[in-house]
Scaffold this motif. Sequence first.
Motif, PDB file in Angstrom:
ATOM      1  N   GLN A   3      32.552  51.853  59.014  1.00 43.26           N
ATOM      2  CA  GLN A   3      31.635  52.570  58.046  1.00 43.26           C
ATOM      3  C   GLN A   3      31.901  51.512  56.488  1.00 43.26           C
ATOM      4  O   GLN A   3      30.885  51.750  55.322  1.00 43.26           O
ATOM      5  N   VAL A   4      32.994  50.087  56.709  1.00 44.57           N
ATOM      6  CA  VAL A   4      33.561  49.239  55.165  1.00 44.57           C
ATOM      7  C   VAL A   4      32.951  47.836  56.126  1.00 44.57           C
ATOM      8  O   VAL A   4      33.276  47.520  56.829  1.00 44.57           O
ATOM      9  N   SER A   5      32.364  47.272  54.919  1.00 41.96           N
ATOM     10  CA  SER A   5      32.118  45.671  55.637  1.00 41.96           C
ATOM     11  C   SER A   5      32.799  45.259  53.698  1.00 41.96           C
ATOM     12  O   SER A   5      32.414  45.257  52.788  1.00 41.96           O
ATOM     13  N   ILE A   6      34.065  44.341  53.693  1.00 45.33           N
ATOM     14  CA  ILE A   6      34.578  43.609  53.527  1.00 45.33           C
ATOM     15  C   ILE A   6      33.606  42.349  52.576  1.00 45.33           C
ATOM     16  O   ILE A   6      33.394  41.782  53.463  1.00 45.33           O
ATOM     17  N   ILE A   7      32.968  42.932  51.578  1.00 52.40           N
ATOM     18  CA  ILE A   7      32.228  41.475  51.022  1.00 52.40           C
ATOM     19  C   ILE A   7      32.353  40.658  49.932  1.00 52.40           C
ATOM     20  O   ILE A   7      32.042  39.721  49.436  1.00 52.40           O
ATOM     21  N   GLY A   8      33.874  40.584  49.752  1.00 46.79           N
ATOM     22  CA  GLY A   8      35.063  39.379  48.696  1.00 46.79           C
ATOM     23  C   GLY A   8      36.138  40.390  48.973  1.00 46.79           C
ATOM     24  O   GLY A   8      36.892  40.958  49.105  1.00 46.79           O
ATOM     25  N   ILE A   9      37.121  38.855  48.466  1.00 50.69           N
ATOM     26  CA  ILE A   9      38.695  39.336  48.158  1.00 50.69           C
ATOM     27  C   ILE A   9      39.065  38.218  47.367  1.00 50.69           C
ATOM     28  O   ILE A   9      38.404  37.161  47.113  1.00 50.69           O
ATOM     29  N   ALA A  10      40.040  39.100  46.699  1.00 47.99           N
ATOM     30  CA  ALA A  10      40.273  38.537  45.159  1.00 47.99           C
ATOM     31  C   ALA A  10      41.784  38.636  44.891  1.00 47.99           C
ATOM     32  O   ALA A  10      42.650  39.195  45.789  1.00 47.99           O
ATOM     33  N   GLU A  11      42.559  37.144  44.669  1.00 43.04           N
ATOM     34  CA  GLU A  11      44.433  37.705  44.303  1.00 43.04           C
ATOM     35  C   GLU A  11      44.620  37.452  43.120  1.00 43.04           C
ATOM     36  O   GLU A  11      46.027  37.818  42.477  1.00 43.04           O
ATOM     37  N   ASP A  21      45.688  46.271  43.811  1.00 42.63           N
ATOM     38  CA  ASP A  21      47.073  46.281  44.041  1.00 42.63           C
ATOM     39  C   ASP A  21      47.411  46.422  42.635  1.00 42.63           C
ATOM     40  O   ASP A  21      46.711  46.157  42.029  1.00 42.63           O
ATOM     41  N   ILE A  22      48.791  46.645  42.900  1.00 39.84           N
ATOM     42  CA  ILE A  22      48.545  47.366  41.126  1.00 39.84           C
ATOM     43  C   ILE A  22      49.542  45.974  40.404  1.00 39.84           C
ATOM     44  O   ILE A  22      49.306  45.597  39.496  1.00 39.84           O
ATOM     45  N   GLU A  23      50.776  45.881  41.161  1.00 33.75           N
ATOM     46  CA  GLU A  23      51.387  44.880  40.732  1.00 33.75           C
ATOM     47  C   GLU A  23      50.720  43.564  41.070  1.00 33.75           C
ATOM     48  O   GLU A  23      51.170  43.315  42.117  1.00 33.75           O
ATOM     49  N   MET A  24      50.688  42.605  39.818  1.00 32.13           N
ATOM     50  CA  MET A  24      50.046  41.121  40.136  1.00 32.13           C
ATOM     51  C   MET A  24      50.313  40.820  38.971  1.00 32.13           C
ATOM     52  O   MET A  24      50.402  41.358  37.718  1.00 32.13           O
ATOM     53  N   THR A  64      49.560  50.507  46.300  1.00 35.46           N
ATOM     54  CA  THR A  64      50.904  50.088  45.812  1.00 35.46           C
ATOM     55  C   THR A  64      52.307  50.369  46.129  1.00 35.46           C
ATOM     56  O   THR A  64      52.452  50.942  47.527  1.00 35.46           O
ATOM     57  N   ALA A  65      53.450  50.334  45.766  1.00 37.66           N
ATOM     58  CA  ALA A  65      54.304  50.821  46.964  1.00 37.66           C
ATOM     59  C   ALA A  65      55.508  51.481  45.567  1.00 37.66           C
ATOM     60  O   ALA A  65      56.872  51.330  45.307  1.00 37.66           O
ATOM     61  N   LYS A  69      30.764  48.601  50.832  1.00 37.46           N
ATOM     62  CA  LYS A  69      30.654  47.950  50.688  1.00 37.46           C
ATOM     63  C   LYS A  69      32.170  47.372  49.201  1.00 37.46           C
ATOM     64  O   LYS A  69      32.182  48.063  49.331  1.00 37.46           O
ATOM     65  N   ALA A  70      32.935  46.628  50.499  1.00 36.84           N
ATOM     66  CA  ALA A  70      34.147  46.796  49.775  1.00 36.84           C
ATOM     67  C   ALA A  70      34.862  45.680  48.812  1.00 36.84           C
ATOM     68  O   ALA A  70      34.367  44.621  49.900  1.00 36.84           O
ATOM     69  N   VAL A  71      35.845  45.340  48.413  1.00 33.87           N
ATOM     70  CA  VAL A  71      37.064  44.097  47.531  1.00 33.87           C
ATOM     71  C   VAL A  71      37.872  44.535  48.159  1.00 33.87           C
ATOM     72  O   VAL A  71      38.406  45.834  47.655  1.00 33.87           O
ATOM     73  N   ILE A  72      38.513  43.815  48.280  1.00 33.91           N
ATOM     74  CA  ILE A  72      39.976  44.075  48.763  1.00 33.91           C
ATOM     75  C   ILE A  72      40.608  42.791  46.866  1.00 33.91           C
ATOM     76  O   ILE A  72      40.481  41.205  47.305  1.00 33.91           O
ATOM     77  N   ILE A  73      41.969  43.632  46.360  1.00 34.06           N
ATOM     78  CA  ILE A  73      42.463  42.474  45.595  1.00 34.06           C
ATOM     79  C   ILE A  73      44.183  42.484  45.692  1.00 34.06           C
ATOM     80  O   ILE A  73      44.771  43.565  45.349  1.00 34.06           O
ATOM     81  N   ASP A  74      43.958  41.493  45.905  1.00 35.23           N
ATOM     82  CA  ASP A  74      46.051  41.984  46.039  1.00 35.23           C
ATOM     83  C   ASP A  74      45.697  40.227  45.835  1.00 35.23           C
ATOM     84  O   ASP A  74      45.623  38.996  46.448  1.00 35.23           O
ATOM     85  N   ASP A  75      46.945  39.651  45.255  1.00 35.27           N
ATOM     86  CA  ASP A  75      47.923  38.210  44.686  1.00 35.27           C
ATOM     87  C   ASP A  75      48.455  37.560  46.253  1.00 35.27           C
ATOM     88  O   ASP A  75      49.400  37.113  46.318  1.00 35.27           O
ATOM     89  N   GLU A  76      49.513  38.817  47.111  1.00 39.39           N
ATOM     90  CA  GLU A  76      49.624  38.941  48.592  1.00 39.39           C
ATOM     91  C   GLU A  76      48.870  38.489  49.858  1.00 39.39           C
ATOM     92  O   GLU A  76      48.579  39.375  50.152  1.00 39.39           O
ATOM     93  N   ALA A  77      49.155  36.789  50.265  1.00 39.56           N
ATOM     94  CA  ALA A  77      47.856  36.798  51.210  1.00 39.56           C
ATOM     95  C   ALA A  77      48.299  36.968  52.434  1.00 39.56           C
ATOM     96  O   ALA A  77      47.716  37.961  52.858  1.00 39.56           O
ATOM     97  N   LYS A  78      49.315  37.913  52.567  1.00 44.87           N
ATOM     98  CA  LYS A  78      49.530  38.448  53.972  1.00 44.87           C
ATOM     99  C   LYS A  78      49.022  40.343  53.916  1.00 44.87           C
ATOM    100  O   LYS A  78      48.028  40.380  54.765  1.00 44.87           O
TER     101      LYS A  78
END
Length: 249
Positions: free
Chosen positions: A27-35, A55-58, A81-82, A3-12
């Motif tokens: 093998q990964v299911s995205i169960i949530g996305i946060a900004e 993401d690091i820079e938010m 990261t960039a 199970k995975a969560v994505i946290i990033d302030d950029e919608a794209k």
Amino acid sequence: MLKAVIIDDEAKARRILESFVTDYCKQVSIIGIAEDVVQGVKMIQKEKPDIVFLDIEMPGYNGFQLLEFFDEIDFEIIFVTAYSEFALKAFQVSAIDYLLKPVQIEQLIKAVEKVERIKINSSAVERFATLKENLKNNTIKKIVVPVSEGNLFFNLDDITHLKSEGSYVYIFLQNGERILASKNIKDYENQLTQQEGFFRTHRSFLVNIKHVINATLANTEATMCNNEIITIARERKNDFIDYVKSFGG
């Protein structure tokens, strides 16, 4: 299934990463996305993911500050990261996975496969603390060493040298102790360059120049502070002399 969560302030960036994970990491299911971090913390607490793509820079809290919301880290983080070349080295020596923006599919697949292979363990908090310390002053201070039992943590100043042992490496410490690490010497050479005070004197040796107490260049040998003898390859002798001089030796 992980199970995975994505946290990033950029919608794209969120859309692209979600698409890549869905298409190439079955093998990964995205169960949530946060900004942002606050939203992400609530999601992690509720959903209990195995992986957090962070993401690091938010704005507000940055990615590193997410860790401050948890007493225990029971999930793996893959930072997105960039950051600069130095920062990427800090991630490597701290045994933290990262994806460099723009995210490459092959890099994503490898990072996820690595999470599959490892077990979430209590060293997660220490690994993230090591990363923060290494990034703080743009200087590598600590290194995470993978061993058969998990991870060990060392200050670079405590390491005298490394000796190749096939596909493994012995790490020698000031106190005379030696540790068998499950990486090869080339991996460490890529991470511990002359900038950190390390020099590859021989195909079998990577040396912390701070701990060389005597060098017999005629015999292509050097003595370390713990009385260990290391070899200096003849073809690297002149480079070694130049480096010692540049280092202030």
